[in-house]
Write a protein that holds these residues in place. Sequence first.
Motif, PDB file in Angstrom:
ATOM      1  N   ALA A  25     -22.063 -43.808  25.974  1.00  0.00           N
ATOM      2  CA  ALA A  25     -22.739 -42.537  26.258  1.00  0.00           C
ATOM      3  C   ALA A  25     -21.828 -41.611  27.053  1.00  0.00           C
ATOM      4  O   ALA A  25     -21.778 -40.403  26.792  1.00  0.00           O
ATOM      5  N   THR A  26     -21.091 -42.173  27.993  1.00  0.00           N
ATOM      6  CA  THR A  26     -20.163 -41.368  28.797  1.00  0.00           C
ATOM      7  C   THR A  26     -19.066 -40.769  27.924  1.00  0.00           C
ATOM      8  O   THR A  26     -18.739 -39.580  28.039  1.00  0.00           O
ATOM      9  N   GLY A  27     -18.507 -41.571  27.031  1.00  0.00           N
ATOM     10  CA  GLY A  27     -17.464 -41.077  26.129  1.00  0.00           C
ATOM     11  C   GLY A  27     -17.974 -39.998  25.191  1.00  0.00           C
ATOM     12  O   GLY A  27     -17.307 -38.982  24.974  1.00  0.00           O
ATOM     13  N   LEU A  28     -19.157 -40.218  24.632  1.00  0.00           N
ATOM     14  CA  LEU A  28     -19.737 -39.210  23.741  1.00  0.00           C
ATOM     15  C   LEU A  28     -20.062 -37.929  24.488  1.00  0.00           C
ATOM     16  O   LEU A  28     -19.836 -36.829  23.986  1.00  0.00           O
ATOM     17  N   ALA A  29     -20.593 -38.068  25.701  1.00  0.00           N
ATOM     18  CA  ALA A  29     -20.934 -36.886  26.494  1.00  0.00           C
ATOM     19  C   ALA A  29     -19.684 -36.053  26.777  1.00  0.00           C
ATOM     20  O   ALA A  29     -19.733 -34.818  26.743  1.00  0.00           O
ATOM     21  N   ARG A  30     -18.556 -36.709  27.027  1.00  0.00           N
ATOM     22  CA  ARG A  30     -17.296 -35.998  27.282  1.00  0.00           C
ATOM     23  C   ARG A  30     -16.911 -35.171  26.054  1.00  0.00           C
ATOM     24  O   ARG A  30     -16.493 -34.022  26.166  1.00  0.00           O
ATOM     25  N   LYS A  31     -17.071 -35.746  24.872  1.00  0.00           N
ATOM     26  CA  LYS A  31     -16.729 -35.024  23.643  1.00  0.00           C
ATOM     27  C   LYS A  31     -17.676 -33.843  23.412  1.00  0.00           C
ATOM     28  O   LYS A  31     -17.247 -32.742  23.105  1.00  0.00           O
ATOM     29  N   PHE A  32     -18.977 -34.100  23.569  1.00  0.00           N
ATOM     30  CA  PHE A  32     -19.942 -33.018  23.349  1.00  0.00           C
ATOM     31  C   PHE A  32     -19.816 -31.931  24.408  1.00  0.00           C
ATOM     32  O   PHE A  32     -19.971 -30.751  24.105  1.00  0.00           O
ATOM     33  N   LYS A  33     -19.512 -32.327  25.633  1.00  0.00           N
ATOM     34  CA  LYS A  33     -19.321 -31.330  26.693  1.00  0.00           C
ATOM     35  C   LYS A  33     -18.119 -30.439  26.363  1.00  0.00           C
ATOM     36  O   LYS A  33     -18.153 -29.229  26.571  1.00  0.00           O
ATOM     37  N   ALA A  34     -17.061 -31.049  25.831  1.00  0.00           N
ATOM     38  CA  ALA A  34     -15.880 -30.271  25.442  1.00  0.00           C
ATOM     39  C   ALA A  34     -16.235 -29.268  24.349  1.00  0.00           C
ATOM     40  O   ALA A  34     -15.699 -28.158  24.313  1.00  0.00           O
ATOM     41  N   LEU A  35     -17.155 -29.634  23.475  1.00  0.00           N
ATOM     42  CA  LEU A  35     -17.555 -28.750  22.378  1.00  0.00           C
ATOM     43  C   LEU A  35     -18.658 -27.776  22.768  1.00  0.00           C
ATOM     44  O   LEU A  35     -19.050 -26.933  21.972  1.00  0.00           O
ATOM     45  N   LYS A  76      -6.499 -28.440  27.045  1.00  0.00           N
ATOM     46  CA  LYS A  76      -6.403 -29.674  27.829  1.00  0.00           C
ATOM     47  C   LYS A  76      -7.740 -30.423  27.816  1.00  0.00           C
ATOM     48  O   LYS A  76      -7.774 -31.647  27.675  1.00  0.00           O
ATOM     49  N   ILE A  77      -8.825 -29.710  27.939  1.00  0.00           N
ATOM     50  CA  ILE A  77     -10.155 -30.326  27.908  1.00  0.00           C
ATOM     51  C   ILE A  77     -10.402 -30.977  26.546  1.00  0.00           C
ATOM     52  O   ILE A  77     -10.915 -32.100  26.462  1.00  0.00           O
ATOM     53  N   VAL A  79      -8.113 -32.099  24.502  1.00  0.00           N
ATOM     54  CA  VAL A  79      -7.227 -33.265  24.419  1.00  0.00           C
ATOM     55  C   VAL A  79      -7.826 -34.423  25.210  1.00  0.00           C
ATOM     56  O   VAL A  79      -7.894 -35.563  24.725  1.00  0.00           O
ATOM     57  N   GLU A  80      -8.273 -34.152  26.432  1.00  0.00           N
ATOM     58  CA  GLU A  80      -8.851 -35.204  27.275  1.00  0.00           C
ATOM     59  C   GLU A  80     -10.114 -35.801  26.661  1.00  0.00           C
ATOM     60  O   GLU A  80     -10.417 -36.972  26.877  1.00  0.00           O
ATOM     61  N   ALA A  81     -10.825 -35.019  25.871  1.00  0.00           N
ATOM     62  CA  ALA A  81     -12.032 -35.506  25.200  1.00  0.00           C
ATOM     63  C   ALA A  81     -11.699 -36.311  23.951  1.00  0.00           C
ATOM     64  O   ALA A  81     -12.578 -36.906  23.344  1.00  0.00           O
ATOM     65  N   GLY A  82     -10.432 -36.313  23.548  1.00  0.00           N
ATOM     66  CA  GLY A  82     -10.026 -37.075  22.375  1.00  0.00           C
ATOM     67  C   GLY A  82     -10.235 -36.347  21.064  1.00  0.00           C
ATOM     68  O   GLY A  82     -10.217 -36.955  20.003  1.00  0.00           O
ATOM     69  N   LEU A  83     -10.414 -35.027  21.126  1.00  0.00           N
ATOM     70  CA  LEU A  83     -10.635 -34.247  19.912  1.00  0.00           C
ATOM     71  C   LEU A  83      -9.342 -33.642  19.367  1.00  0.00           C
ATOM     72  O   LEU A  83      -9.202 -33.462  18.156  1.00  0.00           O
ATOM     73  N   LEU A  84      -8.417 -33.306  20.257  1.00  0.00           N
ATOM     74  CA  LEU A  84      -7.115 -32.780  19.855  1.00  0.00           C
ATOM     75  C   LEU A  84      -6.006 -33.677  20.384  1.00  0.00           C
ATOM     76  O   LEU A  84      -6.154 -34.308  21.430  1.00  0.00           O
TER      77      LEU A  84
END
Length: 123
Positions: A25-35, A76-77, A79-84
């Motif tokens: 959930a934490t990892g997914l939240a990081r990705k969705f927050k970035a988006l 940077k955000i 990249v840190e979220a694992g999207l770029l």
Amino acid sequence: MADSAAQATVCCVPLTAAPIDKPDATGLARKFKALADPTRIRLLSLVAAHDGGEACVCDITEPIGLSQPTISHHLKILVEAGLLARDQRGTWAFYSVVPGSLGHLADVLRDPVAQASDLVATA
């Protein structure tokens, strides 16, 4: 490495199919927050649609209309979220979409009931 294992665990299990654990959930939240920012969505789109699937900061600053440091912060955000992914070449940084990162989010959000209905309708 642990992040990759967590992604592999979640990759094909929609949120509606099984409860998600706290680390996933934490990892997914990081990705969705970035988006969750229109500028970052536009940046992701610009990078993905750019020739060759990668773009230099110098290529995407002007279309967004923000300063280069602000664009770099948003990148940077992502990249840190694992999207770029970021590749430094001399003085320029080039960005590309991490393969499978967007599909992973789509898989997690997939509605298994709707997907089953789609499969029956196309058969």
